[in-house]
Design a protein around this motif. Structure first.
Motif, mmCIF file in Angstrom:
data_model
loop_
_atom_site.group_PDB
_atom_site.id
_atom_site.type_symbol
_atom_site.label_atom_id
_atom_site.label_comp_id
_atom_site.label_asym_id
_atom_site.label_seq_id
_atom_site.Cartn_x
_atom_site.Cartn_y
_atom_site.Cartn_z
ATOM 1 N N THR A 48 41.386 17.999 16.962
ATOM 2 C CA THR A 48 39.928 17.950 16.939
ATOM 3 C C THR A 48 39.298 19.076 16.118
ATOM 4 O OG1 THR A 48 39.911 16.832 19.085
ATOM 5 C CG2 THR A 48 37.846 17.865 18.371
ATOM 6 N N PRO A 49 39.659 20.361 16.308
ATOM 7 C CA PRO A 49 39.036 21.408 15.486
ATOM 8 C C PRO A 49 39.317 21.238 13.994
ATOM 9 C CG PRO A 49 40.053 22.371 17.426
ATOM 10 C CD PRO A 49 40.502 20.943 17.368
ATOM 11 N N GLU A 50 40.520 20.791 13.633
ATOM 12 C CA GLU A 50 40.809 20.559 12.222
ATOM 13 C C GLU A 50 39.959 19.424 11.667
ATOM 14 O OE1 GLU A 50 45.428 21.997 11.524
ATOM 15 O OE2 GLU A 50 45.033 19.909 12.041
ATOM 16 N N ARG A 51 39.780 18.393 12.453
ATOM 17 C CA ARG A 51 38.951 17.279 11.998
ATOM 18 C C ARG A 51 37.502 17.722 11.798
ATOM 19 N NH1 ARG A 51 40.806 12.301 12.038
ATOM 20 N NH2 ARG A 51 38.727 11.434 12.351
ATOM 21 N N ARG A 52 37.005 18.550 12.709
ATOM 22 C CA ARG A 52 35.636 19.056 12.545
ATOM 23 C C ARG A 52 35.511 19.890 11.271
ATOM 24 N NH1 ARG A 52 35.644 20.261 18.290
ATOM 25 N NH2 ARG A 52 35.947 22.468 17.767
ATOM 26 N N PHE A 53 36.536 20.710 11.013
ATOM 27 C CA PHE A 53 36.532 21.534 9.801
ATOM 28 C C PHE A 53 36.501 20.653 8.552
ATOM 29 C CE2 PHE A 53 38.849 23.479 6.287
ATOM 30 C CZ PHE A 53 38.175 24.672 6.133
ATOM 31 N N LEU A 54 37.340 19.639 8.507
ATOM 32 C CA LEU A 54 37.397 18.750 7.346
ATOM 33 C C LEU A 54 36.093 17.971 7.185
ATOM 34 C CD1 LEU A 54 41.042 17.453 7.876
ATOM 35 C CD2 LEU A 54 40.269 19.030 6.078
ATOM 36 N N GLU A 55 35.524 17.525 8.287
ATOM 37 C CA GLU A 55 34.242 16.811 8.232
ATOM 38 C C GLU A 55 33.143 17.727 7.699
ATOM 39 O OE1 GLU A 55 33.985 15.630 12.260
ATOM 40 O OE2 GLU A 55 35.135 13.772 11.983
ATOM 41 N N ARG A 56 33.180 19.000 8.096
ATOM 42 C CA ARG A 56 32.188 19.956 7.598
ATOM 43 C C ARG A 56 32.330 20.167 6.096
ATOM 44 N NH1 ARG A 56 33.411 23.806 10.726
ATOM 45 N NH2 ARG A 56 34.373 25.352 9.334
ATOM 46 N N ARG A 57 33.570 20.272 5.644
ATOM 47 C CA ARG A 57 33.814 20.407 4.200
ATOM 48 C C ARG A 57 33.286 19.207 3.438
ATOM 49 N NH1 ARG A 57 34.473 25.512 3.470
ATOM 50 N NH2 ARG A 57 36.572 26.360 3.127
ATOM 51 N N LEU A 58 33.495 18.010 3.980
ATOM 52 C CA LEU A 58 33.003 16.805 3.318
ATOM 53 C C LEU A 58 31.469 16.795 3.233
ATOM 54 C CD1 LEU A 58 35.381 14.073 4.769
ATOM 55 C CD2 LEU A 58 34.970 14.516 2.335
ATOM 56 N N ARG A 59 30.810 17.232 4.305
ATOM 57 C CA ARG A 59 29.334 17.270 4.291
ATOM 58 C C ARG A 59 28.839 18.255 3.245
ATOM 59 N NH1 ARG A 59 30.051 17.124 9.944
ATOM 60 N NH2 ARG A 59 29.672 19.364 10.093
ATOM 61 N N GLU A 60 29.560 19.364 3.093
ATOM 62 C CA GLU A 60 29.147 20.383 2.103
ATOM 63 C C GLU A 60 29.245 19.887 0.677
ATOM 64 O OE1 GLU A 60 30.663 24.207 4.827
ATOM 65 O OE2 GLU A 60 31.780 23.580 3.034
ATOM 66 N N LEU A 61 30.058 18.853 0.453
ATOM 67 C CA LEU A 61 30.239 18.341 -0.897
ATOM 68 C C LEU A 61 29.279 17.206 -1.244
ATOM 69 C CD1 LEU A 61 34.148 18.326 -1.047
ATOM 70 C CD2 LEU A 61 32.595 19.883 -2.230
ATOM 71 N N LEU A 62 28.442 16.792 -0.298
ATOM 72 C CA LEU A 62 27.484 15.703 -0.555
ATOM 73 C C LEU A 62 26.383 16.168 -1.497
ATOM 74 C CD1 LEU A 62 27.198 14.141 3.017
ATOM 75 C CD2 LEU A 62 28.434 13.241 1.036
#
Length: 415
Positions: free
Chosen positions: A401-415
């Motif tokens: 779960t924490p890794e998934r949140r981290f990856l999701e945050r990275r994806l949002r930053e690239l929008l």
């Protein structure tokens, strides 16, 4: 007997159980020759202590008292079953008088712990069974806790342990430290299991927590036992590696429970005492001139531990150490870590080329950290579309779960 006295005794018994129950268990296995019988005797001994110590007083040597009491309980059990029992060893135990003042010293306890480690990690057992038995019998985790750690059902873990014990019994595998000629094969198995336990604790393979500190702590404790009893250079190297990794624990998760990458960690939170111990152990292992894979990995961690920040890190030395590691023990994970170090030394493009070479072989196609590392390098280059694609691959493969949140945050930053 006052209520407060009874509470004090109970607190003492609970502390002894927490600190010493597994070494008492190891000794009982040697004395009674059976895992399940020793487990039952252990719990009966502690129950007897809670009942008798408030009345009779605390023994001068509580731990040996518990061992002797557990042995008496086991003998009583065997005697009750003797008319159905056909095992000569058990029948002999049932007719052997047990002395109430039986001496159990610290050296015997340490030897018994080492016997238990080597028995649980016997190469005749499948690797998954070795890990399950070590966690259950040596570390004292419940079957449910072991199952949660390795993403399977308690019944599956229970079956592995039962099959493992049956194999030890049926093949009459000795409960002992192996002979010198057998040691290299057996020690490698022990070190491998301890390393697997630590890795699952340091970075949980799945679940809501990034860290399973109970597993990491148990692995370090096992490493200490092994080094104390058998100071092999690779055992020393593994303990150093675990201490140096674990020293970063407080900085790896921020106040909101989110992952923090090595380059962004507040290094003032690193455990300097653990680092100092780890560095001494690295020097000790290297001084033996019998340098193996765990010692090299510990030396890599030592480079990180000595750097003020990511820019101050000697990446050229880290790449050279990975080159040495790959010559000794080739693995795609080590190659991936080397690729990241190459990126830090030579730039993101060089790292992407190295990672793509690994992925083309198909070995790490489903490994989320390979895609995450590749995504991060594309992000650094400003190639956002390629970074998003790689982050999505990493997210699809991640189950923590924490890794998934981290990856999701990275994806949002690239929008």
């Amino acid at each position: 007997m006052t209520a407060s006295h009874a509470d004090e005794v109970r607190a003492l018994v609970e502390r002894i159980y927490r600190d010493d129950s597994r070494r008492i268990f190891a000794t009982l296995i040697r004395l009674v020759g059976d895992f399940d019988l020793a487990e039952e005797a252990l719990h009966e001994a502690f129950a007897t202590a809670i009942e008798r110590w408030p009345v009779d007083g605390i023994p001068e040597k509580p731990v040996p008292w518990l061992v002797s009491t557990g042995r008496f309980k086991a003998i009583d059990t065997i005697r009750r079953m003797s008319r159905f029992e056909s095992d000569p060893a058990r029948l002999e135990l049932a007719t052997t008088p047990a002395r109430d003042d039986e001496a159990i010293d610290e050296e015997q306890f340490r030897d018994d712990q080492l016997r238990l480690v080597f028995t649980c990690c016997h190469p005749a057992l499948p690797p998954a069974t070795r890990v399950a038995m070590t966690l259950r019998e040596m570390c004292g985790l419940t079957t449910e806790e072991v199952a949660r750690a390795f993403l399977t059902s308690p019944s599956t873990i229970a079956q592995r342990i039962v099959r493992g014990k049956s194999k030890l019994r049926d093949e009459k595998i000795a409960y002992q430290v192996p002979a010198l000629s057998e040691l290299p094969d057996r020690l490698e198995s022990v070190l491998s299991v301890i390393y697997l336990v630590f890795n699952e604790g340091y970075s949980a393979s799945s679940g809501d927590s990034a860290i399973r500190q109970d597993l990491a702590t148990e692995a370090i404790r096992l490493g200490r036992v092994l080094v104390e009893l058998l100071p092999d250079p690779e055992a020393i190297g593994l303990l150093a590696l675990m201490l140096l990794h674990d020293s970063r624990r407080a900085a790896r998760i921020d106040g909101a429970g989110e992952l923090t990458l090595l380059e962004d960690q507040d290094r003032s939170l690193w455990d300097r005492e653990a680092i100092a111990e780890g560095l001494k152990l690295v020097d000790r292992a290297i001084a033996s001139r019998e340098i193996g894979a765990y010692t090299i990995q510990a030396a890599i961690s030592a480079v990180h531990a000595g750097a003020r920040d990511v820019r101050d890190t000697d990446w050229a030395r880290i790449v050279a150490l990975y080159d040495l590691l790959l010559r000794i023990e080739a693995s795609p994970i080590a190659e991936l870590n080397r690729a990241v170090a190459v990126a830090m030394r030579d730039g993101p493009e060089a790292g992407i080329v190295a990672i793509d070479r690994i992925l083309e072989r198909g070995e790490l196609t489903g490994y989320h950290l390979a895609h995450a590392a590749r995504a991060d390098l594309y992000r650094r280059l400003g190639r956002n579309a390629e970074a998003r694609e790689a982050y999505e691959l990493a997210l699809a493969a991640s189950t923590q779960t924490p890794e998934r949140r981290f990856l999701e945050r990275r994806l949002r930053e690239l929008l």
